[in-house]
Design a protein around this motif. Structure first.
Motif, PDB file in Angstrom:
ATOM      1  N   THR A   1       0.840  -1.199   0.000  1.00 51.16           N
ATOM      2  CA  THR A   1       0.000   0.000   0.000  1.00 51.16           C
ATOM      3  C   THR A   1       0.875   1.249   0.000  1.00 51.16           C
ATOM      4  N   SER A   2       0.380   2.300  -0.628  1.00 50.07           N
ATOM      5  CA  SER A   2       1.144   3.542  -0.722  1.00 50.07           C
ATOM      6  C   SER A   2       1.306   4.226   0.623  1.00 50.07           C
ATOM      7  N   SER A   3       0.388   3.958   1.557  1.00 50.41           N
ATOM      8  CA  SER A   3       0.409   4.644   2.853  1.00 50.41           C
ATOM      9  C   SER A   3       1.344   4.002   3.856  1.00 50.41           C
ATOM     10  N   GLY A   4       1.792   2.779   3.573  1.00 44.92           N
ATOM     11  CA  GLY A   4       2.591   2.042   4.550  1.00 44.92           C
ATOM     12  C   GLY A   4       1.744   1.308   5.565  1.00 44.92           C
ATOM     13  N   SER A   5       0.436   1.274   5.355  1.00 45.10           N
ATOM     14  CA  SER A   5      -0.495   0.483   6.159  1.00 45.10           C
ATOM     15  C   SER A   5      -0.434   0.786   7.647  1.00 45.10           C
ATOM     16  N   PHE A   6      -0.869   2.005   8.024  1.00 46.71           N
ATOM     17  CA  PHE A   6      -1.089   2.269   9.444  1.00 46.71           C
ATOM     18  C   PHE A   6      -2.290   1.424   9.894  1.00 46.71           C
ATOM     19  N   ALA A   7      -3.400   1.560   9.167  1.00 48.28           N
ATOM     20  CA  ALA A   7      -4.608   0.735   9.348  1.00 48.28           C
ATOM     21  C   ALA A   7      -5.118   0.716  10.781  1.00 48.28           C
ATOM     22  N   ASN A   8      -4.897   1.815  11.529  1.00 48.66           N
ATOM     23  CA  ASN A   8      -5.206   1.804  12.954  1.00 48.66           C
ATOM     24  C   ASN A   8      -5.288   3.256  13.441  1.00 48.66           C
ATOM     25  N   PRO A   9      -6.482   3.770  13.737  1.00 47.29           N
ATOM     26  CA  PRO A   9      -6.584   5.164  14.190  1.00 47.29           C
ATOM     27  C   PRO A   9      -5.806   5.446  15.461  1.00 47.29           C
ATOM     28  N   ALA A  10      -5.766   4.493  16.386  1.00 50.68           N
ATOM     29  CA  ALA A  10      -5.026   4.705  17.634  1.00 50.68           C
ATOM     30  C   ALA A  10      -3.533   4.822  17.356  1.00 50.68           C
ATOM     31  N   ALA A  11      -3.004   3.889  16.571  1.00 52.35           N
ATOM     32  CA  ALA A  11      -1.579   3.938  16.233  1.00 52.35           C
ATOM     33  C   ALA A  11      -1.253   5.192  15.434  1.00 52.35           C
ATOM     34  N   THR A  12      -2.181   5.630  14.587  1.00 49.47           N
ATOM     35  CA  THR A  12      -1.970   6.861  13.823  1.00 49.47           C
ATOM     36  C   THR A  12      -1.811   8.044  14.764  1.00 49.47           C
ATOM     37  N   LEU A  13      -2.677   8.134  15.761  1.00 49.91           N
ATOM     38  CA  LEU A  13      -2.556   9.194  16.763  1.00 49.91           C
ATOM     39  C   LEU A  13      -1.216   9.097  17.489  1.00 49.91           C
ATOM     40  N   GLY A  14      -0.864   7.897  17.929  1.00 50.79           N
ATOM     41  CA  GLY A  14       0.393   7.720  18.644  1.00 50.79           C
ATOM     42  C   GLY A  14       1.599   8.113  17.811  1.00 50.79           C
ATOM     43  N   ARG A  15       1.582   7.775  16.541  1.00 48.39           N
ATOM     44  CA  ARG A  15       2.719   8.054  15.666  1.00 48.39           C
ATOM     45  C   ARG A  15       2.881   9.542  15.368  1.00 48.39           C
ATOM     46  N   SER A  16       1.851  10.337  15.660  1.00 54.41           N
ATOM     47  CA  SER A  16       1.991  11.780  15.504  1.00 54.41           C
ATOM     48  C   SER A  16       2.874  12.382  16.599  1.00 54.41           C
ATOM     49  N   PHE A  17       3.168  11.605  17.632  1.00 51.55           N
ATOM     50  CA  PHE A  17       4.032  12.056  18.724  1.00 51.55           C
ATOM     51  C   PHE A  17       5.493  11.662  18.504  1.00 51.55           C
ATOM     52  N   SER A  18       5.833  11.200  17.317  1.00 51.57           N
ATOM     53  CA  SER A  18       7.211  10.791  17.036  1.00 51.57           C
ATOM     54  C   SER A  18       7.668  11.355  15.697  1.00 51.57           C
ATOM     55  N   ASP A  19       8.624  12.260  15.738  1.00 54.53           N
ATOM     56  CA  ASP A  19       9.153  12.835  14.502  1.00 54.53           C
ATOM     57  C   ASP A  19      10.261  11.925  13.981  1.00 54.53           C
ATOM     58  N   SER A  20       9.832  10.801  13.411  1.00 56.04           N
ATOM     59  CA  SER A  20      10.765   9.765  12.986  1.00 56.04           C
ATOM     60  C   SER A  20      10.264   9.124  11.695  1.00 56.04           C
ATOM     61  N   PHE A  21      10.891   8.058  11.287  1.00 57.37           N
ATOM     62  CA  PHE A  21      10.557   7.348  10.054  1.00 57.37           C
ATOM     63  C   PHE A  21       9.083   6.943  10.002  1.00 57.37           C
ATOM     64  N   THR A  22       8.503   6.608  11.147  1.00 59.22           N
ATOM     65  CA  THR A  22       7.115   6.135  11.185  1.00 59.22           C
ATOM     66  C   THR A  22       6.118   7.230  11.548  1.00 59.22           C
ATOM     67  N   GLY A  23       6.563   8.473  11.673  1.00 60.66           N
ATOM     68  CA  GLY A  23       5.699   9.541  12.143  1.00 60.66           C
ATOM     69  C   GLY A  23       4.707  10.029  11.101  1.00 60.66           C
ATOM     70  N   ILE A  24       3.699  10.740  11.596  1.00 54.30           N
ATOM     71  CA  ILE A  24       2.712  11.381  10.730  1.00 54.30           C
ATOM     72  C   ILE A  24       2.368  12.733  11.355  1.00 54.30           C
ATOM     73  N   ALA A  25       2.401  13.774  10.567  1.00 52.49           N
ATOM     74  CA  ALA A  25       2.115  15.108  11.081  1.00 52.49           C
ATOM     75  C   ALA A  25       0.706  15.162  11.657  1.00 52.49           C
ATOM     76  N   PRO A  26       0.515  15.830  12.802  1.00 54.22           N
ATOM     77  CA  PRO A  26      -0.821  15.893  13.419  1.00 54.22           C
ATOM     78  C   PRO A  26      -1.909  16.368  12.467  1.00 54.22           C
ATOM     79  N   ALA A  27      -1.578  17.281  11.561  1.00 50.03           N
ATOM     80  CA  ALA A  27      -2.591  17.791  10.630  1.00 50.03           C
ATOM     81  C   ALA A  27      -3.102  16.707   9.681  1.00 50.03           C
TER      82      ALA A  27
END
Length: 240
Positions: free
Chosen positions: A172-198
């Motif tokens: 998948t083009s998104s890298g398969s977060f597939a998880n709203p909770a994990a998506t929220l958590g990953r916004s707290f890490s400015d790293s390879f797996t991070g996602i901007a809060p916006a």
């Protein structure tokens, strides 16, 4: 020997601990991969392998306690499928534990690598093709979880769900977060797996759309009747 279902507080604690551990694995392996290689392919291989292995182990360990959802879309899809026999209290408690556990897992991973916890991610992930990829990834995850239950083989979840997530990280083009909770958590890490809060709201919306699509596909393939559940259902999920 069959295990008696734990009381709700223990099941909620299991979801919190499991989600914390899962997001710590995902984020931590991403931070480690970042420090070892600048090759995006090498980093993706390392992160996908660690995420799939960690997810499979956590499902096997925690599945007998709570079902090892670790993911609001799994909880919501399971609640909807069993709503005549389950109230919404358990689903809400699970989702609360997953959201808080995901943030705790990201902060734990940051702290383990000597980084200041709480730095917001800066990687935007809001392009339409990424949202499409996320919807597809989540639909596939829900289809796997629902399909295992319909065919009476939820015990295969540690291998099947982990294998699917490991593959979806790549296809998948998104890298398969597939998880709203994990998506929220990953916004707290400015790293390879991070996602901007916006980008989090759009990603979560795509995941919820994917959940609905996965449930429709499961209904088309298996109908509304389902096989009897095994004593220790282990229906999980990522990622991510």
């Amino acid at each position: 020997m069959r295990m008696s279902p734990p009381a709700l507080p223990r099941r909620v604690a299991a979801e919190f601990i499991g989600t914390t551990a899962l997001v710590a694995v995902v984020v931590g392996s991403g931070i480690r991969a970042d420090s070892l290689s600048q090759d995006i392919g090498v980093r993706l291989i390392a992160n996908a392998a660690a995420s799939a292995l960690g997810l499979g182990l956590l499902i096997a360990l925690i599945g007998p306690l709570s079902g090892a959802h670790f993911n609001p879309v799994v909880t919501l899809s399971e609640w909807w499928s069993r709503r005549p026999e389950r109230g919404g209290r358990e689903a809400l408690a699970y989702i609360g534990a997953q959201l808080t556990g995901a943030v705790a897992g990201a902060l734990l991973a940051e702290a383990m690598f000597g980084r200041a916890p709480g730095a917001w991610a800066t990687e935007p992930r809001s392009a339409p093709h990424l949202l499409l990829g996320e919807a597809v990834a989540t639909a596939g995850l829900v289809l796997v979880v629902q399909g295992l239950r319909h065919i009476g083989r939820p015990g295969l979840a540690p291998v099947a769900v982990a294998g699917y997530i490991g593959a979806a990280i790549w296809f998948t083009s998104s890298g398969s977060f597939a998880n709203p909770a994990a998506t929220l958590g990953r916004s707290f890490s400015d790293s390879f797996t991070g996602i901007a809060p916006a980008s989090v709201p759009a990603f979560a919306a795509a995941q919820l759309l994917g959940m609905l699509l996965g449930m429709v596909l499961a209904g088309v393939l298996y109908g509304t009747d389902r096989a009897a559940d095994e004593p220790n259902p282990a229906a999980a999920r990522r990622t991510g």
